[in-house]
Design a protein around this motif. Structure first.
Motif, PDB file in Angstrom:
ATOM      1  N   PHE A   4       0.859  -1.158   0.221  1.00 64.38           N
ATOM      2  CA  PHE A   4       0.264  -0.030   0.167  1.00 64.38           C
ATOM      3  C   PHE A   4       0.847   1.534  -0.065  1.00 64.38           C
ATOM      4  CE2 PHE A   4      -3.333  -2.704   0.602  1.00 64.38           C
ATOM      5  CZ  PHE A   4      -4.464  -3.509   1.338  1.00 64.38           C
ATOM      6  N   CYS A   5       2.058   1.310   0.805  1.00 62.89           N
ATOM      7  CA  CYS A   5       3.143   2.034   0.223  1.00 62.89           C
ATOM      8  C   CYS A   5       3.296   2.560  -0.956  1.00 62.89           C
ATOM      9  CB  CYS A   5       4.335   2.259   1.186  1.00 62.89           C
ATOM     10  SG  CYS A   5       3.954   1.642   2.549  1.00 62.89           S
ATOM     11  N   SER A   9      -0.707   7.134  -1.188  1.00 65.84           N
ATOM     12  CA  SER A   9      -1.555   7.870  -0.954  1.00 65.84           C
ATOM     13  C   SER A   9      -2.886   7.446  -0.601  1.00 65.84           C
ATOM     14  CB  SER A   9      -2.283   9.381  -2.228  1.00 65.84           C
ATOM     15  OG  SER A   9      -2.326   9.137  -3.016  1.00 65.84           O
ATOM     16  N   SER A  10      -3.617   7.399  -0.227  1.00 68.46           N
ATOM     17  CA  SER A  10      -4.821   6.529  -0.020  1.00 68.46           C
ATOM     18  C   SER A  10      -5.888   6.077  -1.827  1.00 68.46           C
ATOM     19  CB  SER A  10      -6.168   7.100   0.399  1.00 68.46           C
ATOM     20  OG  SER A  10      -5.548   6.907   2.012  1.00 68.46           O
ATOM     21  N   ARG A  11      -5.623   4.575  -1.732  1.00 71.88           N
ATOM     22  CA  ARG A  11      -6.550   4.413  -3.359  1.00 71.88           C
ATOM     23  C   ARG A  11      -8.474   4.030  -3.054  1.00 71.88           C
ATOM     24  NH1 ARG A  11      -4.479  -1.046  -4.266  1.00 71.88           N
ATOM     25  NH2 ARG A  11      -4.015  -1.156  -2.405  1.00 71.88           N
ATOM     26  N   ARG A  12      -8.566   5.255  -4.192  1.00 68.71           N
ATOM     27  CA  ARG A  12      -9.851   5.030  -3.344  1.00 68.71           C
ATOM     28  C   ARG A  12     -10.760   4.245  -4.993  1.00 68.71           C
ATOM     29  NH1 ARG A  12     -12.289   8.396  -0.092  1.00 68.71           N
ATOM     30  NH2 ARG A  12     -14.571   7.541  -1.197  1.00 68.71           N
ATOM     31  N   ILE A 291     -12.883   1.874   0.157  1.00 72.01           N
ATOM     32  CA  ILE A 291     -13.994   1.233  -1.118  1.00 72.01           C
ATOM     33  C   ILE A 291     -14.877   1.330  -0.922  1.00 72.01           C
ATOM     34  CG2 ILE A 291     -15.592  -0.953  -1.545  1.00 72.01           C
ATOM     35  CD1 ILE A 291     -12.675  -2.780  -0.796  1.00 72.01           C
ATOM     36  N   PRO A 292     -15.408   2.881  -1.156  1.00 68.38           N
ATOM     37  CA  PRO A 292     -16.654   3.491  -1.004  1.00 68.38           C
ATOM     38  C   PRO A 292     -17.866   1.934  -1.080  1.00 68.38           C
ATOM     39  CG  PRO A 292     -15.325   4.144  -2.945  1.00 68.38           C
ATOM     40  CD  PRO A 292     -15.366   3.827  -2.722  1.00 68.38           C
ATOM     41  N   HIS A 293     -18.983   2.583  -0.316  1.00 69.37           N
ATOM     42  CA  HIS A 293     -20.322   1.156  -0.416  1.00 69.37           C
ATOM     43  C   HIS A 293     -21.049   1.640   0.823  1.00 69.37           C
ATOM     44  CE1 HIS A 293     -21.704  -3.134   1.280  1.00 69.37           C
ATOM     45  NE2 HIS A 293     -22.164  -3.331  -0.012  1.00 69.37           N
ATOM     46  N   PRO A 294     -22.040   1.592  -0.074  1.00 66.10           N
ATOM     47  CA  PRO A 294     -23.780   1.979   1.229  1.00 66.10           C
ATOM     48  C   PRO A 294     -24.078   0.879   2.081  1.00 66.10           C
ATOM     49  CG  PRO A 294     -24.054   1.556  -1.498  1.00 66.10           C
ATOM     50  CD  PRO A 294     -22.771   1.506  -1.013  1.00 66.10           C
ATOM     51  N   HIS A 295     -23.487   1.330   3.601  1.00 75.34           N
ATOM     52  CA  HIS A 295     -23.671   0.252   4.535  1.00 75.34           C
ATOM     53  C   HIS A 295     -24.548   1.262   5.975  1.00 75.34           C
ATOM     54  CE1 HIS A 295     -19.630   0.393   4.189  1.00 75.34           C
ATOM     55  NE2 HIS A 295     -20.217   0.365   5.672  1.00 75.34           N
ATOM     56  N   ARG A 296     -25.286   2.090   5.316  1.00 70.32           N
ATOM     57  CA  ARG A 296     -25.571   3.118   6.815  1.00 70.32           C
ATOM     58  C   ARG A 296     -26.387   2.332   7.893  1.00 70.32           C
ATOM     59  NH1 ARG A 296     -29.045   4.178   3.315  1.00 70.32           N
ATOM     60  NH2 ARG A 296     -30.679   4.322   3.186  1.00 70.32           N
ATOM     61  N   ASP A 340     -13.008  -7.747  -4.470  1.00 76.93           N
ATOM     62  CA  ASP A 340     -11.794  -8.268  -5.263  1.00 76.93           C
ATOM     63  C   ASP A 340     -11.010  -7.905  -2.975  1.00 76.93           C
ATOM     64  OD1 ASP A 340      -8.851  -7.901  -5.394  1.00 76.93           O
ATOM     65  OD2 ASP A 340      -9.358  -9.430  -6.860  1.00 76.93           O
ATOM     66  N   GLY A 341     -10.038  -8.553  -3.154  1.00 78.75           N
ATOM     67  CA  GLY A 341      -9.754  -7.397  -1.702  1.00 78.75           C
ATOM     68  C   GLY A 341      -8.147  -7.117  -1.811  1.00 78.75           C
ATOM     69  N   SER A 342      -7.353  -6.647  -3.174  1.00 76.15           N
ATOM     70  CA  SER A 342      -6.313  -6.295  -3.362  1.00 76.15           C
ATOM     71  C   SER A 342      -6.849  -5.304  -4.511  1.00 76.15           C
ATOM     72  CB  SER A 342      -5.899  -7.557  -4.170  1.00 76.15           C
ATOM     73  OG  SER A 342      -5.602  -8.535  -4.053  1.00 76.15           O
ATOM     74  N   SER A 343      -7.452  -5.447  -4.824  1.00 73.12           N
ATOM     75  CA  SER A 343      -8.060  -3.947  -5.677  1.00 73.12           C
ATOM     76  C   SER A 343      -9.126  -3.482  -5.711  1.00 73.12           C
ATOM     77  CB  SER A 343      -9.005  -4.309  -7.498  1.00 73.12           C
ATOM     78  OG  SER A 343      -9.453  -5.343  -7.670  1.00 73.12           O
ATOM     79  N   GLY A 344      -9.651  -3.604  -4.508  1.00 72.82           N
ATOM     80  CA  GLY A 344     -10.931  -2.748  -4.234  1.00 72.82           C
ATOM     81  C   GLY A 344     -12.123  -2.866  -5.238  1.00 72.82           C
ATOM     82  N   LYS A 345     -11.929  -4.104  -6.727  1.00 69.49           N
ATOM     83  CA  LYS A 345     -13.472  -3.570  -7.488  1.00 69.49           C
ATOM     84  C   LYS A 345     -14.127  -4.702  -7.039  1.00 69.49           C
ATOM     85  CE  LYS A 345     -13.581  -4.621 -12.895  1.00 69.49           C
ATOM     86  NZ  LYS A 345     -12.726  -4.956 -14.059  1.00 69.49           N
ATOM     87  N   ILE A 346     -15.549  -4.746  -7.548  1.00 68.32           N
ATOM     88  CA  ILE A 346     -16.225  -5.204  -7.400  1.00 68.32           C
ATOM     89  C   ILE A 346     -16.440  -6.433  -8.328  1.00 68.32           C
ATOM     90  CG2 ILE A 346     -17.975  -3.629  -8.417  1.00 68.32           C
ATOM     91  CD1 ILE A 346     -20.628  -4.618  -6.273  1.00 68.32           C
TER      92      ILE A 346
END
Length: 391
Positions: A4-5, A9-12, A291-296, A340-346
């Motif tokens: 991640f380094c 910077s943060s990956r979204r 990972i943006p995701h709606p779960h309020r 996917d836990g590596s890419s954050g892709k659904i």
């Protein structure tokens, strides 16, 4: 070096819009798993490549998953879920009224039902006893963390509050270190040995401790999540007080859960709004994957918690569509999302139009081929269509 380094910077990652289940089907592999295994045996294929192929094959199989078992045994919503560690068709589910269902859906026998106290008895955490899998631990709003047998008998009370204003919200167990850890609603975390002797009781957070998790590979490493908007990492061998944490991971919103990955190398956190994070355990200071995701959060909904697949680097989480979420589409479905836990892709979205409620809890069994979901009062079991008919 922490992967991640490298980004600096943060990956979204954008979860994308719902565009129909068909559009999310994973393309078939260009070579078979049998061929990949043969190449690995010959030394011509590296293990990561083989693992990626196996994961891709599993993702392909999700198109065949269907709900093949349903149950609605409670008069209040289900609040916790735990798979039996050695029986892949057996799970335990707790309810807001303190009821517990022990269900082996692989046989036709009637499930075991343990009646709770009703209001104020909500089961907040469950874990089978790794030393005796005919027993299980529970934490509850009744004000206890205890060990029970399948008949509902209390074998040992590990923690108990003397007031109705304090209750226990989470627990975890380590078979190697033979310890039990539990957190309460005012920020305390208690560590005990398997005999019930208290090792320490410290206020580690300013507010409710929603989740505690011991690293499966380094069981002296503890993660605690709280509604105080932090996740903290602790070394159990060096805990001296509330300031002795190794790392504090601030979040923008209260946090529902913090799960270590099965290999212990990553930490998955779920907040109470719209963000899932993946931290690398090799260096906590590195920016996490976001990972943006709606779960309020909603008061009358069991808090949504993302979980890991037990065999692959995949994340499973229920979706609660939010019109204020930036990528929300009209008539968005309440799916179970697989990332996917590596890419954050659904990678896929599970959905059954006959069970279209919010899936708050979703966990695969230890074999990784059967998924249990909690939807309000209902317990749902998903499996590949062919396997489901055989069961």
């Amino acid at each position: 070096m922490c992967l991640f380094c490298l980004a600096g910077s943060s990956r979204r990652f954008d979860s994308g819009l719902w565009a129909g289940l068909a559009s999310l089907r994973v393309p078939p592999l260009c070579s078979s798993i049998v061929r990949a295994l043969h190449q690995h045996k010959l030394g011509t294929a590296a293990w990561p490549s083989l693992q990626q192929g196996l994961q891709q094959s599993f993702l392909n199989s999700l198109a065949s998953y269907r709900i093949f078992q349903k149950a609605a045994p409670f008069d209040r919503r289900a609040t916790s879920l735990a798979w039996h560690p050695t029986h892949p068709s057996t799970l335990a589910v707790g309810s807001k009224g303190g009821d517990i269902l022990l269900w082996n859906f692989g046989i036709k026998d009637k499930p075991t039902f343990i009646k709770g106290i009703g209001a104020g008895g909500s089961i907040t955490g469950m874990k089978f006893n790794p030393l005796n899998t005919n027993q299980f631990f529970t934490s509850s709003m009744e004000g206890t963390t205890r060990l029970q047998d399948f008949k509902g008998n209390t074998l040992r009370v590990f923690a108990s509050s003397d007031t109705c204003n304090v209750w226990f919200c989470s627990l975890d167990v380590s078979v190697k270190s033979r310890v039990v850890v539990t957190g309460d609603n005012v920020g305390h975390v208690i560590l005990l040995n398997m005999d019930g002797r208290e090792l320490w009781n410290l206020r580690m957070h300013k507010k409710k401790v929603t989740h505690v998790a011991l690293n499966p590979c380094c069981d002296w490493l503890l993660a605690t999540a709280s509604v105080d908007q932090t996740v903290k990492i602790w070394d159990l061998r060096q805990v001296r007080g509330k300031s002795s944490f190794l790392h504090s991971l601030p979040h923008r919103h209260p946090v529902n859960a913090a799960h270590f990955s099965p290999d212990g190398a990553q930490l998955l956190t779920t907040d109470q709004k719209s963000e899932i994070r993946v931290y690398s355990a090799c260096q906590w200071d590195c920016p996490p994957s976001l990972i943006p995701h709606p779960h309020r959060h909603f008061q009358h909904l069991t808090p949504i918690k993302a979980s890991w697949h037990p065999r692959y680097n995949l994340i499973v989480v229920g979706r609660y569509p939010d019109p204020n979420f930036k990528s929300c589409s009209p008539h968005e479905l309440r799916t179970i999302d697989v990332f996917d836990g590596s890419s954050g892709k659904i990678m896929y979205q599970l959905y059954d139009p006959e069970s279209s409620g919010i899936m708050s809890l979703n966990e695969f069994n230890p074999m990784g081929d059967t998924l249990a979901s909690v939807m309000g009062y209902h317990i749902l079991v998903w499996s590949p269509e062919d396997a489901g008919t055989q069961k």
